[in-house]
Write an enzyme that holds these catalytic residues in place. Structure first.
Site, PDB file in Angstrom:
ATOM      1  N   ASP A 193       0.734  -1.004   0.016  1.00  0.00           N
ATOM      2  CA  ASP A 193       0.186  -0.200  -0.292  1.00  0.00           C
ATOM      3  C   ASP A 193       0.658   0.953  -0.101  1.00  0.00           C
ATOM      4  OD1 ASP A 193      -2.121   1.108  -0.433  1.00  0.00           O
ATOM      5  OD2 ASP A 193      -2.311   1.200   2.197  1.00  0.00           O
ATOM      6  N   GLU A 277      -1.770  -0.832  -6.056  1.00  0.00           N
ATOM      7  CA  GLU A 277      -2.869  -0.253  -6.466  1.00  0.00           C
ATOM      8  C   GLU A 277      -2.158   1.047  -7.751  1.00  0.00           C
ATOM      9  OE1 GLU A 277      -4.629   2.138  -2.580  1.00  0.00           O
ATOM     10  OE2 GLU A 277      -2.415   1.841  -2.898  1.00  0.00           O
ATOM     11  N   CYS A 333     -10.965 -13.295   6.315  1.00  0.00           N
ATOM     12  CA  CYS A 333     -12.821 -13.133   5.712  1.00  0.00           C
ATOM     13  C   CYS A 333     -13.645 -13.152   4.630  1.00  0.00           C
ATOM     14  CB  CYS A 333     -13.534 -13.808   6.688  1.00  0.00           C
ATOM     15  SG  CYS A 333     -14.235 -11.934   7.178  1.00  0.00           S
ATOM     16  N   CYS A 350     -12.485  -7.192  12.855  1.00  0.00           N
ATOM     17  CA  CYS A 350     -13.528  -7.347  11.731  1.00  0.00           C
ATOM     18  C   CYS A 350     -14.300  -8.022  12.857  1.00  0.00           C
ATOM     19  CB  CYS A 350     -13.272  -8.661  11.397  1.00  0.00           C
ATOM     20  SG  CYS A 350     -14.558  -9.069   9.894  1.00  0.00           S
ATOM     21  N   CYS A 353     -15.047 -12.140  11.736  1.00  0.00           N
ATOM     22  CA  CYS A 353     -14.714 -13.028  12.127  1.00  0.00           C
ATOM     23  C   CYS A 353     -13.418 -12.635  13.327  1.00  0.00           C
ATOM     24  CB  CYS A 353     -13.804 -13.612  11.224  1.00  0.00           C
ATOM     25  SG  CYS A 353     -12.415 -12.695  10.423  1.00  0.00           S
ATOM     26  N   ASP A 360      -3.160  -0.630   7.185  1.00  0.00           N
ATOM     27  CA  ASP A 360      -2.655  -0.815   5.897  1.00  0.00           C
ATOM     28  C   ASP A 360      -1.998  -1.883   5.605  1.00  0.00           C
ATOM     29  OD1 ASP A 360      -3.030   2.080   6.079  1.00  0.00           O
ATOM     30  OD2 ASP A 360      -1.214   2.389   6.548  1.00  0.00           O
TER      31      ASP A 360
HETATM   32 ZN   LIG Z   1     -12.930 -10.931   8.943  1.00  0.00          ZN
END
Ligand SMILES: [Zn+2]
Length: 379
Positions: A193, A277, A333, A350, A353, A360
């Site tokens: 990144d 990117e 996930c 998250c 999960c 980053d």
């Molecule tokens: Zn996740």
């Protein structure tokens, strides 16, 4: 071994007469460029016609050189290349417009006040020679010029670009076909990144600080510019001050290039597949708050280096689509966590999960996954 094209740049020290000839050539190159641009615009307006680069060159040889005899005094390749450059600018403009990039500007007239002078000449019939023993270079219409030949190359010269910097230094850069020893193959794959505070953050968890070279010299530059504002425009002191300012800009560019070359070489050396990117830099620079920082970080030059160094060494460098939401997806996930969009969130969990992510590093993992998917590489 692989045949590749590499650039070799040397400082040259022209005599007074050679400086005059160089100044003439820079002037003629600009003149021809502007004449042809005006002609092309006019032809389009009056007859909706476009002309090829060969026709442009013929027009220069048959019409312009008759009307302006002094055009015959300079290197003819320089004029042709200038006409071809204009054609490339045209092609580039239409290609970008077709792609939907509205930021691509139409080719502009070259101004006398632009202090970056250069021209390109071709190698034919031994018209360019490099004499390492006596530290000199021979160029068309200029004969031998004193040079600092700090490194040797073996290969066929394709063309040479002669330039003068705003601080009045002269350089020759050769594009040469050389044999390149390809780096050893490995099985490493890297995603990264790009950032402003940290230059890159990669899938190995490596964070590389952005040296922010411009920022380091900003105070000094502002001081010199403030002093200059009080001087009489065009006076000797004013000109001397311009050179001082230009030298700092050159220093900044050199430090930045050095940093980027070391890093891009290391990345290409250590990895087989490299993914990043594709940043829409033109769009980002429009944001004035960020513009300076983005110019300072100079991602465009860095990704260019990665591209050609990968090509030299039979490695893969791929840029993923700029619209990919790399920071919001959980790299464990695949769940999209929209609330992460806010840039101030550096670490998050998250909701699906429970994985804990550094912003980053997570983005770089997603960039790598997406890149491999686009390339059709299974892991
Ligand atoms: Zn996740």
């Amino acid at each position: 071994m692989k045949i590749v094209i590499k650039g070799f740049k040397y400082r040259i020290y022209p005599t007074q007469d050679q400086k005059i000839q160089l100044a003439k050539t820079f002037g003629c190159v600009r003149f021809v460029y502007n004449q042809l641009l005006a002609k092309r615009i006019d032809l389009y307006k009056t007859e909706q016609k476009s002309i090829s680069k060969t026709d442009c060159n013929n027009y220069c040889n048959r019409e312009l050189k008759k009307q302006y005899l002094w055009l015959k005094e300079v290197d003819k390749f320089a004029l042709t290349n200038s006409i071809y450059d204009l054609d490339s600018a045209y092609q580039n403009f239409f290609r970008e417009i077709k792609k939907g990039n509205k930021n691509q500007g139409f080719p502009k007239f070259k101004s006398k006040r632009d202090h970056h002078y250069s021209y390109k000449t071709n190698f034919t019939n031994n018209n360019i020679k490099v004499d390492y023993e006596n530290n000199r270079i021979q160029l068309p219409k200029l004969k031998w010029i004193k040079a600092k030949l700090h490194r040797e190359f073996k290969g066929k010269i394709l063309f040479a670009t002669i330039s003068k910097t705003p601080s009045n230094k002269y350089f020759v850069s050769f594009n040469v076909e050389v044999e390149h020893e390809v780096l050893l193959e490995n099985s490493n794959m890297l995603g990264f990144d790009l950032g402003i505070k940290e230059f890159i953050i990669d899938t190995n968890g490596t964070h590389v600080d952005n040296p922010r070279v411009l920022k380091q010299y900003e105070e000094k530059l502002t001081k010199l510019q403030r002093q200059q504002a009080k001087m009489v425009k065009g006076s000797n002191n004013f000109k001397k001050q311009s050179i001082k300012i230009a030298r700092i800009h050159e220093k900044i560019t050199n430090i930045r290039h050095d940093f980027q070359h070391k890093l891009s070489s290391k990345i290409v050396n250590d990895n087989q597949v490299i993914i990043s990117e594709d940043l829409m830099i033109a769009n980002m620079v429009k944001n004035h708050k960020l513009a300076k920082a983005i110019q300072d970080v100079s991602w465009g030059e860095f990704t260019k280096q990665l591209k050609y160094k990968s090509e030299w060494n039979c490695k893969i460098y791929h840029k993923i689509s700029p619209w990919f939401a790399s920071s919001q997806i959980c790299s464990d996930c695949g769940h999209k966590n929209k609330e992460v969009k806010c840039l101030s969130i550096r670490e998050w969990v998250c909701t699906e999960c429970g994985a804990v992510h550094q912003r980053d590093e997570n983005a770089s993992k997603n960039i790598l996954k997406e890149g491999l998917r686009e390339l059709g590489i299974a892991i």
